[in-house]
Design a protein around this motif. Structure first.
Motif, PDB file in Angstrom:
ATOM      1  N   TYR A  34       0.850  -1.182   0.000  1.00  0.00           N
ATOM      2  CA  TYR A  34       0.000   0.000   0.000  1.00  0.00           C
ATOM      3  C   TYR A  34       0.889   1.237   0.000  1.00  0.00           C
ATOM      4  O   TYR A  34       1.897   1.292   0.700  1.00  0.00           O
ATOM      5  CB  TYR A  34      -0.947  -0.026   1.198  1.00  0.00           C
ATOM      6  N   ALA A  88      -2.313   7.549  -9.106  1.00  0.00           N
ATOM      7  CA  ALA A  88      -3.634   7.142  -9.604  1.00  0.00           C
ATOM      8  C   ALA A  88      -3.570   6.652 -11.050  1.00  0.00           C
ATOM      9  O   ALA A  88      -4.413   5.854 -11.473  1.00  0.00           O
ATOM     10  CB  ALA A  88      -4.620   8.299  -9.482  1.00  0.00           C
ATOM     11  N   ARG A  90      -1.178   4.784 -12.214  1.00  0.00           N
ATOM     12  CA  ARG A  90      -0.464   3.502 -12.262  1.00  0.00           C
ATOM     13  C   ARG A  90      -1.006   2.431 -11.325  1.00  0.00           C
ATOM     14  O   ARG A  90      -0.726   1.249 -11.528  1.00  0.00           O
ATOM     15  CB  ARG A  90       1.002   3.721 -11.905  1.00  0.00           C
ATOM     16  N   PHE A  91      -1.745   2.835 -10.292  1.00  0.00           N
ATOM     17  CA  PHE A  91      -2.123   1.882  -9.261  1.00  0.00           C
ATOM     18  C   PHE A  91      -3.618   1.955  -8.934  1.00  0.00           C
ATOM     19  O   PHE A  91      -4.245   2.992  -9.109  1.00  0.00           O
ATOM     20  CB  PHE A  91      -1.316   2.138  -7.974  1.00  0.00           C
ATOM     21  N   GLU A  92      -4.120   0.870  -8.396  1.00  0.00           N
ATOM     22  CA  GLU A  92      -5.508   0.799  -7.919  1.00  0.00           C
ATOM     23  C   GLU A  92      -5.635   1.670  -6.670  1.00  0.00           C
ATOM     24  O   GLU A  92      -4.754   1.661  -5.807  1.00  0.00           O
ATOM     25  CB  GLU A  92      -5.809  -0.668  -7.576  1.00  0.00           C
ATOM     26  N   CYS A  93      -6.719   2.425  -6.568  1.00  0.00           N
ATOM     27  CA  CYS A  93      -6.878   3.287  -5.394  1.00  0.00           C
ATOM     28  C   CYS A  93      -7.918   2.724  -4.434  1.00  0.00           C
ATOM     29  O   CYS A  93      -8.778   1.944  -4.814  1.00  0.00           O
ATOM     30  CB  CYS A  93      -7.227   4.715  -5.802  1.00  0.00           C
ATOM     31  N   ILE A  94      -7.788   3.120  -3.189  1.00  0.00           N
ATOM     32  CA  ILE A  94      -8.777   2.819  -2.159  1.00  0.00           C
ATOM     33  C   ILE A  94      -9.567   4.115  -1.996  1.00  0.00           C
ATOM     34  O   ILE A  94      -9.050   5.094  -1.439  1.00  0.00           O
ATOM     35  CB  ILE A  94      -8.103   2.370  -0.836  1.00  0.00           C
ATOM     36  N   SER A 106      -8.330   9.594  -3.924  1.00  0.00           N
ATOM     37  CA  SER A 106      -7.709   8.835  -2.844  1.00  0.00           C
ATOM     38  C   SER A 106      -6.282   9.300  -2.634  1.00  0.00           C
ATOM     39  O   SER A 106      -5.679   9.906  -3.520  1.00  0.00           O
ATOM     40  CB  SER A 106      -7.695   7.338  -3.182  1.00  0.00           C
ATOM     41  N   PHE A 109      -3.027   3.798  -2.335  1.00  0.00           N
ATOM     42  CA  PHE A 109      -3.005   3.011  -3.560  1.00  0.00           C
ATOM     43  C   PHE A 109      -2.457   1.619  -3.269  1.00  0.00           C
ATOM     44  O   PHE A 109      -1.691   1.432  -2.328  1.00  0.00           O
ATOM     45  CB  PHE A 109      -2.166   3.731  -4.618  1.00  0.00           C
ATOM     46  N   TYR A 110      -2.851   0.663  -4.113  1.00  0.00           N
ATOM     47  CA  TYR A 110      -2.476  -0.734  -3.920  1.00  0.00           C
ATOM     48  C   TYR A 110      -1.609  -1.236  -5.068  1.00  0.00           C
ATOM     49  O   TYR A 110      -1.850  -0.898  -6.234  1.00  0.00           O
ATOM     50  CB  TYR A 110      -3.735  -1.610  -3.836  1.00  0.00           C
ATOM     51  N   SER A 111      -0.627  -2.081  -4.728  1.00  0.00           N
ATOM     52  CA  SER A 111       0.196  -2.755  -5.718  1.00  0.00           C
ATOM     53  C   SER A 111       0.478  -4.169  -5.231  1.00  0.00           C
ATOM     54  O   SER A 111       0.836  -4.359  -4.061  1.00  0.00           O
ATOM     55  CB  SER A 111       1.526  -2.004  -5.919  1.00  0.00           C
TER      56      SER A 111
END
Length: 128
Positions: A34, A88, A90-94, A106, A109-111
């Motif tokens: 995260y 945002a 490049r990565f999935e956000c919460i 957000s 972010f998740y990787s």
């Protein structure tokens, strides 16, 4: 010590966890890394606080940083919302995490894999 205007705190979560995050409620965090974007305008004391397990749960990131392992933080001379916008892409956000005082979608972010950035690093041992 290197100073910046913002940072990316990198945390590792080994297993799926359901965490009650203040007003956001329960969030399911999957295993992985995260990336939390915050402000370092007053120095690195807030980042050092993120590395501690014992703390009053005040900000959204506090709830995650007591169950995930804070690894290190990258320091940037860019505004935190600019860094969040970069992540945002490049990565999935919460959604809504850590951005109650701005218009960002957000600040977390998740990787699945450990990302790296070209920036100075602050490690937990630098705070002792």
């Amino acid at each position: 010590m290197v100073k910046g205007r913002s940072y990316i705190l990198v945390l590792k979560l080994d297993r799926e966890s359901i965490v009650e995050v203040g007003a956001l409620g329960k969030i399911v965090f999957k295993p992985g890394y995260y990336l939390y974007v915050g402000s370092a305008k007053v120095g690195v004391s807030r980042i050092c606080r993120h590395f501690r397990r014992e703390k009053k749960l005040k900000w959204h990131i506090d709830y995650l940083s007591v169950v995930a392992e804070p690894l290190h933080a990258y320091l940037f001379h860019r505004e935190e919302c600019d860094v969040a916008a970069m992540l945002a892409e490049r990565f999935e956000c919460i959604p809504r995490f850590g951005c109650s005082d701005c218009l960002c979608r957000s600040h977390l972010f998740y990787s699945a894999k450990l990302p790296t950035f070209h920036a100075p690093i602050l490690r937990p041992e630098d705070c002792r």
